[in-house]
Design an enzyme around this catalytic site. Structure first.
Site, PDB file in Angstrom:
ATOM      1  CG  HIS A  31      -2.001   0.844   1.064  1.00 29.76           C
ATOM      2  ND1 HIS A  31      -2.363   1.911   2.433  1.00 29.76           N
ATOM      3  CD2 HIS A  31      -2.882   1.177   0.080  1.00 29.76           C
ATOM      4  CE1 HIS A  31      -3.549   2.377   1.857  1.00 29.76           C
ATOM      5  NE2 HIS A  31      -3.943   2.131   0.726  1.00 29.76           N
TER       6      HIS A  31
ATOM      7  CE  LYS B  81      -2.441   5.089  -1.324  1.00 28.82           C
ATOM      8  NZ  LYS B  81      -2.456   4.445   0.060  1.00 28.82           N
TER       9      LYS B  81
ATOM     10  CG  ASP C  41      16.198  12.156 -12.535  1.00 25.96           C
ATOM     11  OD1 ASP C  41      16.440  10.915 -12.787  1.00 25.96           O
ATOM     12  OD2 ASP C  41      16.208  13.172 -13.356  1.00 25.96           O
TER      13      ASP C  41
END
Length: 609
Positions: free
Chosen positions: A241, A243, A248
């Site tokens: 889960h 995120k 770069d």
């Protein structure tokens, strides 16, 4: 919003961790398939408790082939964990003492010092989407994305096209070292004929030397359970889960959770627990679970411009980006690797998540991931010591007035750093301090609730009002999901009143016409301060799933930078300005009536929230 279409992609990258409620009488109405039969409440309870006794010893010794479902049916949240403590880490109430006040964090997790001017609060899903697209196109060294899954719609395809464009340029010599790494959840990313894997497969086939797709598989879905639980339902056991989106040296951390799949996930949990088959629902059409009208419209462009959430961009923060790149890489190493023929395999020497020994996999994965955390922690400790020496010698310090602490929570692997830090923050938030805490789906764990209700800081808790709940207006039983959250909120408010804490703990509801609400996080105001000095932002939402089931990560940002503090204050105030405070009269309103069966079933399934 700059573009009415663009926020659609947010759904594709996120996880919908909200559950549906199904009336128990329905399960008796019609025959069921053998797989669905085992998920009736009675049989599930009996089945899993028998397995609990039969396999508990075996699981501890050799790694059982059966996941015990009993903990899924009842609250199993323990008392608050023992918190980290160090001398002199509390009691400082001014901004100048932030380093001393939060030094304890740096003693346990990496502490990255960055200029506060490099951190930006993104205010809309449209801005998030366009920021991702722009940075993919300009990336020269790396693109790293971690999320639940990649959707299959046109906006998701635009992201894939951006990756292809960047990889094509790299082969033409513009940036030959570009590497793309994607981490998704195996169960969600593999669901259906067209899925995340098929979306990414052409890139993997064309740029196999520069492309990596890792699919994390929870070790808790194995053996008999993996055999019994059909596709789509298996996401209820646990998922990847995190995120994080990295380009770069730029990093975006998001708390956004998918609406596109909220309906699917709620239907999944409902089927798992209550054995509802299509034939059953056909006999009781009034109880059929249908997506609400706006869920059906969620493939339209307009819907995805009205989802309230949080996003933060850390720009040109190389060390933080390196950490999350290594973290995603470590989780990827213990995950299944997508091959060019759409098969999957483990890296050489890695324990298989569901064929290998469960304890061995968890121990190996924990060691692999914690090596990243511990290495970064040791490196930052040395760097901070050297910095202090330079400052003591009279050298002028830099403009790095902000600290970023990465917090990881992976309870299935034995990692619970975020849980410990969050509990310590709530424990140390003393009288005079103010904590603004928000969660779109209010369902605090017992440990967090006991800390909030204990004597300490003032709390302003913001959650979704029924009309901005993602399931508001749904047909059939799915339409009762907001009622379940009303029931949970009412129970919490009753406890506040019973303890006489109404002056200290305030519950607010977010209102906004035609919008849904899923902002989550925390803002921390010291005594006498008008701006927050700390925020938590990321995938956890203070609920049971975040703490116990899924792989989660967020960051704690501690800043002395007044411009950044002002950004955080404006973000917090923007959310709370659209809220009203809950009182006892709130729950007396006709639209707050909760049916008896909803009250009875909510405790059984609230651990999926």
């Amino acid at each position: 919003m700059l573009c009415m279409r663009s926020a659609h992609v947010l759904v594709s990258f996120q996880f919908a961790d909200k559950v549906g409620l199904i009336e128990t009488a329905v399960m008796m109405a019609a025959p069921m398939s053998w797989r669905r039969l085992v998920y009736t409440p009675t049989l599930t309870g009996v089945f899993t408790r028998i397995l609990d006794r039969l396999f508990r010893t075996r699981d501890r010794r050799r790694g059982s082939s059966v996941l015990l479902l009993a903990p899924l049916l009842a609250e199993a949240d323990p008392s608050p964990l023992p918190v980290f403590r160090s001398p002199g880490s509390t009691g400082v109430q001014d901004t100048d003492g932030l380093r001393a006040r939060f030094r304890w964090m740096a003693e346990h997790v990496p502490a990255f010092r960055v200029p506060g001017t490099h951190i930006h609060i993104l205010t809309s899903p449209d801005q998030f989407y366009h920021t991702m697209k722009a940075r993919i196109k300009t990336a020269k060294r790396r693109v790293v994305m971690a999320s639940l899954y990649l959707g299959t719609g046109p906006l998701e395809q635009e992201l894939v096209d951006c990756m292809q464009e960047a990889l094509e340029r790299s082969q033409e010599g513009d940036n030959p070292d570009l590497q793309v790494s994607i981490l998704l959840d195996y169960t969600r990313g593999s669901r259906g004929k067209t899925n995340s894997r098929t979306m990414l497969l052409p890139l993997l086939q064309q740029y196999s030397s520069q492309m990596r797709v890792s699919l994390y598989h929870t070790p808790d879905l194995r053996g008999l359970l993996r055999l019994l639980v059909p596709q789509r339902f298996n996401e209820t056991i646990g998922v990847q889960h995190i995120k994080a989106y990295l380009f770069d040296d730029d990093l975006i951390i998001s708390g956004y959770t998918s609406m596109k799949n909220s309906w699917c996930f709620s239907h999944t949990v409902a089927d798992v627990f209550f054995g509802i088959s299509r034939s059953t629902l056909s006999l009781c059409p009034s109880l059929a679970v249908s997506p609400p009208s706006f869920h059906r419209a969620n493939l339209s462009d307009s819907y995805f411009t009205n989802r309230q959430d949080r996003y933060v961009l850390l720009e040109n923060c190389g060390e933080v980006a390196d950490f999350f790149s290594d973290l995603v890489g470590a989780v990827g190493d213990v995950s299944l690797q997508l091959q060019t023929d759409n098969s999957v395999s483990m890296m050489y020497g890695m324990v298989h998540p569901y064929r290998g020994n469960r304890d061995d996999f968890s121990a190996s994965a924990r060691q692999h991931i914690m090596e990243v955390v511990n290495t970064a922690h040791a490196r930052q400790h040395i760097a901070e010591s050297e910095r202090l020496v330079r400052e003591s010698d009279g050298e002028e310090g830099g403009k790095e007035d902000t600290w970023v602490f990465p917090l990881v929570q992976m309870k299935p692997l034995g990692i619970q750093v975020d849980e410990q830090v969050t509990q310590r923050l709530l424990t140390d938030a003393g009288p005079g301090a103010t904590v603004f805490l928000t969660s779109g789906y209010f369902n605090l764990t017992r440990a967090y609730m006991s800390l909030v209700l204990g004597v300490g800081a003032d709390y302003r808790i913001l959650t979704a009002s029924p009309e901005v709940n993602g399931f508001f207006g749904a047909k059939g039983i799915a339409g009762e999901i907001p009622a379940a959250y009303i029931h949970i909120a009412r129970q919490f408010y009753s406890k506040v009143c019973q303890l006489g804490q109404q002056e200290r703990v305030h519950l607010h509801e977010y209102h906004r016409a035609q919008w849904t609400f899923h902002a989550k996080g925390l803002w921390y105001y010291l005594r006498g301060q008008v701006r927050p000095c700390l925020t938590l932002i990321g995938s956890p939402n203070f609920g049971y799933r975040s703490v116990h089931r899924d792989l989660e990560a967020q960051i704690a940002i501690v800043t002395e930078n007044q411009v950044l503090q002002t950004q955080l204050q404006e973000e917090q105030e923007m959310l709370y300005q659209r809220s009203t405070e809950v009182s006892s009269s709130t729950f007396q309103q006709p639209d707050r009536h909760v049916k008896l069966w909803v009250k009875l079933l909510t405790p059984l399934i609230k651990n999926f929230f």
